[in-house]
Design a protein around this motif. Sequence first.
Motif, PDB file in Angstrom:
ATOM      1  N   GLY A 108       0.779  -1.227   0.000  1.00 19.19           N
ATOM      2  CA  GLY A 108       0.000   0.000   0.000  1.00 19.19           C
ATOM      3  C   GLY A 108       0.810   1.275   0.000  1.00 19.19           C
ATOM      4  O   GLY A 108       0.496   2.217   0.726  1.00 19.19           O
ATOM      5  N   VAL A 109       1.838   1.350  -0.832  1.00 19.78           N
ATOM      6  CA  VAL A 109       2.728   2.508  -0.882  1.00 19.78           C
ATOM      7  C   VAL A 109       2.227   3.530  -1.910  1.00 19.78           C
ATOM      8  O   VAL A 109       1.880   3.161  -3.034  1.00 19.78           O
ATOM      9  N   SER A 110       2.210   4.798  -1.519  1.00 19.07           N
ATOM     10  CA  SER A 110       1.814   5.894  -2.417  1.00 19.07           C
ATOM     11  C   SER A 110       2.739   7.088  -2.211  1.00 19.07           C
ATOM     12  O   SER A 110       3.050   7.440  -1.071  1.00 19.07           O
ATOM     13  N   PHE A 111       3.189   7.699  -3.313  1.00 16.60           N
ATOM     14  CA  PHE A 111       3.971   8.936  -3.247  1.00 16.60           C
ATOM     15  C   PHE A 111       4.095   9.518  -4.644  1.00 16.60           C
ATOM     16  O   PHE A 111       3.800   8.852  -5.641  1.00 16.60           O
ATOM     17  N   GLU A 112       4.540  10.767  -4.718  1.00 17.22           N
ATOM     18  CA  GLU A 112       4.815  11.446  -5.981  1.00 17.22           C
ATOM     19  C   GLU A 112       6.188  12.088  -5.915  1.00 17.22           C
ATOM     20  O   GLU A 112       6.662  12.440  -4.834  1.00 17.22           O
ATOM     21  N   VAL A 113       6.821  12.239  -7.072  1.00 15.87           N
ATOM     22  CA  VAL A 113       8.106  12.918  -7.174  1.00 15.87           C
ATOM     23  C   VAL A 113       7.996  13.972  -8.262  1.00 15.87           C
ATOM     24  O   VAL A 113       7.577  13.672  -9.390  1.00 15.87           O
ATOM     25  N   ALA A 114       8.366  15.200  -7.920  1.00 20.33           N
ATOM     26  CA  ALA A 114       8.268  16.312  -8.865  1.00 20.33           C
ATOM     27  C   ALA A 114       9.527  16.414  -9.724  1.00 20.33           C
ATOM     28  O   ALA A 114      10.600  15.948  -9.329  1.00 20.33           O
ATOM     29  N   ARG A 115       9.388  17.032 -10.881  1.00 15.70           N
ATOM     30  CA  ARG A 115      10.535  17.265 -11.758  1.00 15.70           C
ATOM     31  C   ARG A 115      11.596  18.094 -11.023  1.00 15.70           C
ATOM     32  O   ARG A 115      11.296  19.083 -10.367  1.00 15.70           O
ATOM     33  N   GLY A 116      12.839  17.664 -11.121  1.00 13.65           N
ATOM     34  CA  GLY A 116      13.944  18.371 -10.499  1.00 13.65           C
ATOM     35  C   GLY A 116      14.145  18.081  -9.033  1.00 13.65           C
ATOM     36  O   GLY A 116      15.089  18.589  -8.422  1.00 13.65           O
ATOM     37  N   GLU A 117      13.302  17.238  -8.460  1.00 13.86           N
ATOM     38  CA  GLU A 117      13.401  16.918  -7.038  1.00 13.86           C
ATOM     39  C   GLU A 117      14.398  15.787  -6.805  1.00 13.86           C
ATOM     40  O   GLU A 117      14.552  14.886  -7.634  1.00 13.86           O
ATOM     41  N   THR A 118      15.102  15.841  -5.677  1.00 16.00           N
ATOM     42  CA  THR A 118      15.890  14.701  -5.217  1.00 16.00           C
ATOM     43  C   THR A 118      15.102  14.054  -4.087  1.00 16.00           C
ATOM     44  O   THR A 118      14.927  14.652  -3.020  1.00 16.00           O
ATOM     45  N   PHE A 119      14.625  12.848  -4.355  1.00 12.58           N
ATOM     46  CA  PHE A 119      13.678  12.167  -3.472  1.00 12.58           C
ATOM     47  C   PHE A 119      14.347  10.939  -2.875  1.00 12.58           C
ATOM     48  O   PHE A 119      14.841  10.074  -3.595  1.00 12.58           O
ATOM     49  N   GLY A 120      14.386  10.874  -1.557  1.00 14.38           N
ATOM     50  CA  GLY A 120      15.035   9.772  -0.872  1.00 14.38           C
ATOM     51  C   GLY A 120      14.060   8.667  -0.507  1.00 14.38           C
ATOM     52  O   GLY A 120      12.946   8.932  -0.054  1.00 14.38           O
ATOM     53  N   VAL A 121      14.496   7.422  -0.708  1.00 16.02           N
ATOM     54  CA  VAL A 121      13.742   6.238  -0.288  1.00 16.02           C
ATOM     55  C   VAL A 121      14.595   5.558   0.775  1.00 16.02           C
ATOM     56  O   VAL A 121      15.638   4.981   0.469  1.00 16.02           O
ATOM     57  N   LEU A 122      14.161   5.645   2.025  1.00 18.40           N
ATOM     58  CA  LEU A 122      14.995   5.263   3.152  1.00 18.40           C
ATOM     59  C   LEU A 122      14.441   4.048   3.879  1.00 18.40           C
ATOM     60  O   LEU A 122      13.228   3.865   3.981  1.00 18.40           O
TER      61      LEU A 122
ATOM     62  N   GLU B 215      23.548  11.008   4.343  1.00 22.99           N
ATOM     63  CA  GLU B 215      23.501  11.198   2.891  1.00 22.99           C
ATOM     64  C   GLU B 215      22.160  11.793   2.470  1.00 22.99           C
ATOM     65  O   GLU B 215      22.095  12.756   1.698  1.00 22.99           O
ATOM     66  N   ALA B 216      21.086  11.220   2.984  1.00 28.71           N
ATOM     67  CA  ALA B 216      19.750  11.704   2.643  1.00 28.71           C
ATOM     68  C   ALA B 216      19.529  13.118   3.162  1.00 28.71           C
ATOM     69  O   ALA B 216      18.931  13.966   2.482  1.00 28.71           O
ATOM     70  N   GLU B 217      20.020  13.397   4.355  1.00 30.36           N
ATOM     71  CA  GLU B 217      19.851  14.730   4.940  1.00 30.36           C
ATOM     72  C   GLU B 217      20.597  15.780   4.124  1.00 30.36           C
ATOM     73  O   GLU B 217      20.129  16.907   3.954  1.00 30.36           O
ATOM     74  N   GLU B 218      21.746  15.394   3.587  1.00 29.20           N
ATOM     75  CA  GLU B 218      22.559  16.312   2.790  1.00 29.20           C
ATOM     76  C   GLU B 218      21.966  16.556   1.408  1.00 29.20           C
ATOM     77  O   GLU B 218      21.994  17.685   0.896  1.00 29.20           O
ATOM     78  N   LEU B 219      21.396  15.518   0.788  1.00 28.90           N
ATOM     79  CA  LEU B 219      21.077  15.576  -0.631  1.00 28.90           C
ATOM     80  C   LEU B 219      19.596  15.735  -0.967  1.00 28.90           C
ATOM     81  O   LEU B 219      19.268  16.283  -2.023  1.00 28.90           O
ATOM     82  N   CYS B 220      18.709  15.256  -0.110  1.00 23.13           N
ATOM     83  CA  CYS B 220      17.311  15.076  -0.516  1.00 23.13           C
ATOM     84  C   CYS B 220      16.415  16.264  -0.162  1.00 23.13           C
ATOM     85  O   CYS B 220      16.523  16.838   0.923  1.00 23.13           O
ATOM     86  N   ASP B 221      15.516  16.600  -1.081  1.00 20.04           N
ATOM     87  CA  ASP B 221      14.469  17.588  -0.813  1.00 20.04           C
ATOM     88  C   ASP B 221      13.395  16.986   0.082  1.00 20.04           C
ATOM     89  O   ASP B 221      12.908  17.633   1.007  1.00 20.04           O
ATOM     90  N   ARG B 222      12.993  15.752  -0.236  1.00 20.42           N
ATOM     91  CA  ARG B 222      12.028  15.021   0.586  1.00 20.42           C
ATOM     92  C   ARG B 222      12.475  13.568   0.688  1.00 20.42           C
ATOM     93  O   ARG B 222      13.246  13.084  -0.156  1.00 20.42           O
ATOM     94  N   VAL B 223      11.970  12.883   1.707  1.00 17.27           N
ATOM     95  CA  VAL B 223      12.281  11.465   1.878  1.00 17.27           C
ATOM     96  C   VAL B 223      11.016  10.707   2.247  1.00 17.27           C
ATOM     97  O   VAL B 223      10.115  11.244   2.892  1.00 17.27           O
ATOM     98  N   ALA B 224      10.970   9.435   1.816  1.00 16.29           N
ATOM     99  CA  ALA B 224       9.945   8.498   2.260  1.00 16.29           C
ATOM    100  C   ALA B 224      10.638   7.462   3.127  1.00 16.29           C
ATOM    101  O   ALA B 224      11.589   6.813   2.680  1.00 16.29           O
ATOM    102  N   VAL B 225      10.181   7.324   4.364  1.00 15.66           N
ATOM    103  CA  VAL B 225      10.770   6.365   5.291  1.00 15.66           C
ATOM    104  C   VAL B 225       9.958   5.073   5.242  1.00 15.66           C
ATOM    105  O   VAL B 225       8.760   5.069   5.553  1.00 15.66           O
ATOM    106  N   PHE B 226      10.622   3.994   4.834  1.00 17.58           N
ATOM    107  CA  PHE B 226       9.973   2.695   4.699  1.00 17.58           C
ATOM    108  C   PHE B 226      10.243   1.829   5.921  1.00 17.58           C
ATOM    109  O   PHE B 226      11.346   1.829   6.470  1.00 17.58           O
TER     110      PHE B 226
END
Length: 242
Positions: free
Chosen positions: A21-35, A191-202
């Motif tokens: 049941g995973v849902s998310f979106e990623v915008a153009r130009g975004e750095t999105f973390g999957v953690l 790494e995620a804190e340095e690079l990502c605009d948003r993150v999804a925590v799994f």
Amino acid sequence: MTVIEVEDLHKSYGHTRAVGGVSFEVARGETFGVLGHNGAGKTTTVECLIGLRKPDSGRIRVFGEDPGRRRRALARRTGVQLQESELPDRIRVVEAMRLFASFYDRPDDWRAVLERWDLGPIGGKAYADLSGGQKQRLKLALALVGAPELVVLDELTTGLDPVARRETWTLIGDLKASGTTVVLVSHFMDEAEELCDRVAVFRRGRIVALGSPRGLVAETGTGSLEEAYLELTGERRDGVEA
């Protein structure tokens, strides 16, 4: 513009639920973390995104296309570095770079990419003769040689020494500045804190938190994304991840 849309994704292997049941979106130009830790559902989700796995149910769109049906067309716009990917033992570094560049309509100059990743001095070496760090840098270079609009990186700095890791972060920052969309799969919170605009925590096949690193830190009242992660996943209470 939204580049990636995932809605109610489910994937199981036999009786084992990998993603539920995973849902998310990623915008153009975004750095999105999957953690998340190993087994949390990160890699399965990403493999569904790029068409390597077929979801049991749910909806995925990448650039508005179904990756299961339009995998070849999307591959021309996407660069991928998977954690478990390998190359033939005897292929040489320059041969791999030249081959991967040929897959794209408008690739970058593969020689320039080779130099950017400090692979020029080992261009004549066979893949089997490379160190772990060299193999990782080559995989990253291959993911970027096509000048992709979307880059998917699974554990990109695993096996790199601290200097190479920091250099890689700089290059990912350059990608972001160029407008490239990046999906970064990682279990390194710094790494995620340095690079990502948003993150999804799994955790255990589900997203337990979604937001900016700074926002999640503020939400939990902690001092870093690593501490926030421990709080959000329950690992601070439960100990080692099951």
